[in-house]
Design an enzyme around this catalytic site. Structure first.
Site, PDB file in Angstrom:
ATOM      1  N   SER A  97       0.939  -1.188  -0.106  1.00 37.21           N
ATOM      2  CA  SER A  97      -0.138   0.039  -0.078  1.00 37.21           C
ATOM      3  C   SER A  97       1.032   1.412   0.101  1.00 37.21           C
ATOM      4  O   SER A  97       1.921   1.013   0.694  1.00 37.21           O
ATOM      5  CB  SER A  97      -0.775   0.214   1.412  1.00 37.21           C
ATOM      6  OG  SER A  97      -1.365   1.252   1.284  1.00 37.21           O
ATOM      7  N   TYR A 142      -4.671  -1.315   9.833  1.00 36.95           N
ATOM      8  CA  TYR A 142      -4.070  -1.522   8.532  1.00 36.95           C
ATOM      9  C   TYR A 142      -2.689  -1.189   8.381  1.00 36.95           C
ATOM     10  O   TYR A 142      -2.058  -2.022   7.469  1.00 36.95           O
ATOM     11  CB  TYR A 142      -5.126  -1.136   7.704  1.00 36.95           C
ATOM     12  CG  TYR A 142      -4.860  -1.326   6.165  1.00 36.95           C
ATOM     13  CD1 TYR A 142      -5.064  -2.495   5.530  1.00 36.95           C
ATOM     14  CD2 TYR A 142      -4.300  -0.197   5.589  1.00 36.95           C
ATOM     15  CE1 TYR A 142      -4.934  -2.705   4.579  1.00 36.95           C
ATOM     16  CE2 TYR A 142      -4.268  -0.340   4.106  1.00 36.95           C
ATOM     17  CZ  TYR A 142      -4.495  -1.536   3.538  1.00 36.95           C
ATOM     18  OH  TYR A 142      -4.269  -1.781   2.098  1.00 36.95           O
TER      19      TYR A 142
END
Ligand code: NJP
Length: 235
Positions: free
Chosen positions: A139, A152
């Site tokens: 990410s 996350y």
């Protein structure tokens, strides 16, 4: 003809990566828990691009599932040249509102699942006739933080560390960390049809994979970061 495995290929980025791999002539082995969904992706790509494509049930949190899936792939194609470790989930809350079950689920898929995926395919990648390649989908937050994303973000920082460690443990392979920014998919309850302001499409992100897999074997693309130009730049 190279064989490419994509985890979490039933929709979203995984399906878009599979499309690019098919366009580049790879045989496809696609896995996800939604067997009907992943078979539909494989069938469509096989008929559109005249490549061989297989699809099967895969839960990356279950090592037996990975072992079964890997056995099917090797029986069908006899080799694995590329693994796109894409399966991932996300849920977001400020630290004071953290839900421990959500955290455990993210750790299971994004961290343990990634480690198990690499462990399962390491020997095949090392034996591949081409220089084996792993593309780990982390990410853009794998190297930064933001409020409301602690758990996350922590899993994606971990995934970045795992990708780099795997590269050091296997210098003969090529490990690429692909870091997408916000992308319109079903991720975290989103929708691929959402207003694209601030979001990329899955196809836009997948285009960056084409570069990494198209360059000659001696070229290692170590990191790709892609964000919408309307997203704040990472300073
Ligand atoms: O999400 P989504 P994306 N075992 O929800 C699969 C990262 N990322 O495509 O098993 C195997 O549409 C699931 O399949 P199923 C993100 O962290 C995204 O956006 O059938 N597969 C589905 O195919 C993730 O690593 C954004 O439910 C499992 C796929 O994963 C990757 O991109 C931003 C599984 C998820 O499709 C793909 O996410 C960013 C399991 N246990 C990073 N659990 C973004 N979209 O904004 C789930 O920075 N899957």
């Amino acid at each position: 003809m190279r064989t490419a495995v994509v985890t979490g290929a039933s929709r979203g980025l995984g399906a878009a990566f599979a499309r690019v791999l098919a366009e580049e002539g790879c045989s496809l082995a696609l896995g996800a828990r939604d067997v009907d969904g992943v078979r539909a992706v494989a069938d469509e790509l096989a008929s559109e691009h005249v490549v061989e494509a297989t699809a099967g049930h895969l839960d990356v949190t279950d090592e037996d599932s990975l072992i079964r899936f890997r056995a099917e792939v090797v029986e069908r194609f006899g080799r694995v040249d590329i693994v796109v470790a894409n399966a991932g989930i996300g849920s977001f809350a400020p630290i004071v509102a953290t839900d421990a079950d959500d955290v455990r689920a993210m750790l299971e898929v994004n961290v343990t699942g990634l480690l198990s995926t690499l462990k399962t395919f390491a020997a095949d990648l090392l034996a591949a006739p081409t220089r084996g390649m792993v593309v780990v989908i982390t990410s853009d937050v794998s190297a930064r933080v933001f409020p409301g994303g602690a758990a996350y973000v922590a899993t994606k920082h971990a995934a970045r560390a795992i990708a780099r460690t795997f590269q050091q443990e296997h210098p003969e392979l090529r490990v690429c960390e692909l870091r997408p920014g916000a992308t319109a998919t079903h991720f975290a309850g989103g929708s691929p049809d959402r207003d694209l302001h601030g979001h990329l499409t899955a196809d836009e992100v997948a285009e960056t994979l084409r570069t990494a897999i198209s360059l000659p074997d001696h070229v290692r693309v170590e990191e790709l970061v892609v964000r919408s130009a309307t997203q704040a730049p990472d300073l």
